[in-house]
Enzyme design. Structure first.
Site, short mmCIF file in Angstrom:
data_model
loop_
_atom_site.label_atom_id
_atom_site.label_comp_id
_atom_site.label_asym_id
_atom_site.label_seq_id
_atom_site.Cartn_x
_atom_site.Cartn_y
_atom_site.Cartn_z
N CYS A 54 6.73 -6.53 -5.49
CA CYS A 54 7.78 -5.60 -5.93
C CYS A 54 8.73 -6.28 -6.92
O CYS A 54 9.19 -5.65 -7.89
CB CYS A 54 8.59 -5.08 -4.74
SG CYS A 54 7.59 -4.20 -3.54
N ARG A 131 3.35 2.41 -3.74
CA ARG A 131 3.79 2.19 -5.13
C ARG A 131 3.44 3.45 -5.93
O ARG A 131 2.34 3.57 -6.45
CB ARG A 131 3.09 0.97 -5.73
CG ARG A 131 3.33 -0.29 -4.94
CD ARG A 131 2.62 -1.50 -5.51
NE ARG A 131 2.65 -2.57 -4.54
CZ ARG A 131 3.69 -3.38 -4.31
NH1 ARG A 131 4.77 -3.23 -5.04
NH2 ARG A 131 3.64 -4.30 -3.38
C1 BEZ Z 1 5.08 -7.14 -2.06
O1 BEZ Z 1 4.75 -8.30 -2.25
O2 BEZ Z 1 5.78 -6.53 -2.86
C2 BEZ Z 1 4.61 -6.43 -0.85
C3 BEZ Z 1 3.36 -6.73 -0.35
C4 BEZ Z 1 2.92 -6.09 0.79
C5 BEZ Z 1 3.71 -5.15 1.42
C6 BEZ Z 1 4.95 -4.82 0.90
C7 BEZ Z 1 5.40 -5.47 -0.25
#
Ligand code: BEZ
Length: 219
Positions: A54, A131
């Site tokens: 993110c 996402r």
């Molecule tokens: C992330 O790295 O943004 C992420 C990865 C897995 C679940 C939620 C966020």
């Protein structure tokens, strides 16, 4: 808190009116349609603040904000996190990387907006938004939707490419072929009558594979 079936079944579709809402954001309380103010909007969700993928994605939006502005487009993010978490994360990203996430980010702690936009997909996560990217036109119609899972980041070139393609298609009444990017030839809509088809067959000005597949330069 288990999600009820009637809370998760709303999935907005291409061509639908973008659901309106009031929300608390890093820029204060806003009403979505007032925020849009007759421009294109890219509304995107991320699963959680202070997570690596993110952070790369939201930094990508911030670093290319000028390109969205050049396409008359406003950015607004969302996650199911508190406003305090958003503020701390924005500050942390700025301190560590000098990238300022200066578009509004919705603190959707009651999941209201996430549910309206089908961002909660419980077989992926019951508590975090997937996402999602919604491309909303100046008439507040949803024009294109992307949904990515939690473990795969989006592609900023593709987000900008499809935004540009939607606008070029609207303006010129053309369709865009595979991998189209600005400067490439565009597709002339296929003929709808015999008369149009005969004209198309006689037309030697454009690149013509057959009467239904004709490309032209945009002037
Ligand atoms: C992330 O790295 O943004 C992420 C990865 C897995 C679940 C939620 C966020």
């Amino acid at each position: 808190m288990e999600l009820q079936e009637n809370e998760i079944s709303i999935m907005p579709r291409i061509g639908d009116d973008a659901p309106d809402f009031d929300a608390m954001t890093t820029h204060g309380k806003l009403n979505f349609s007032e925020f849009a103010d007759g421009k294109w909007v890219v509304l995107f969700s991320h699963p959680a603040d202070f997570t690596p993928v993110c952070t790369t994605e939201l930094s990508g939006f911030a670093q290319r904000k000028d390109e969205f502005e050049a396409l008359n487009t406003k950015l607004i993010g969302l996650s199911i996190d508190s406003i305090h978490s958003h503020l701390a994360w924005v500050n942390n990203v700025k301190e560590k990387t000098n990238v300022y996430l200066d578009f509004p980010i919705i603190a959707d702690i009651d999941m209201k907006v996430a549910k309206l936009y089908g961002m909660l997909q419980p077989n992926e996560s019951e508590t975090a938004a997937v996402r999602a990217v919604f491309f909303i036109d100046p008439y507040m119609k949803i024009r294109l939707i992307m949904y990515y899972p939690l473990n795969v980041g989006r592609n900023m070139d593709e987000i900008l490419r499809v935004l540009d393609a939607l606008q070029v298609s609207d303006k010129n009444k053309v369709a865009l072929p595979l991998n189209w990017k600005r400067g490439d030839k565009v597709i002339v809509p296929p003929p709808k009558t015999l008369e149009e088809m005969e004209e198309r067959i006689a037309d030697s000005a454009h690149e013509k594979i057959d009467f239904y597949l004709v490309k032209k330069e945009l002037v």
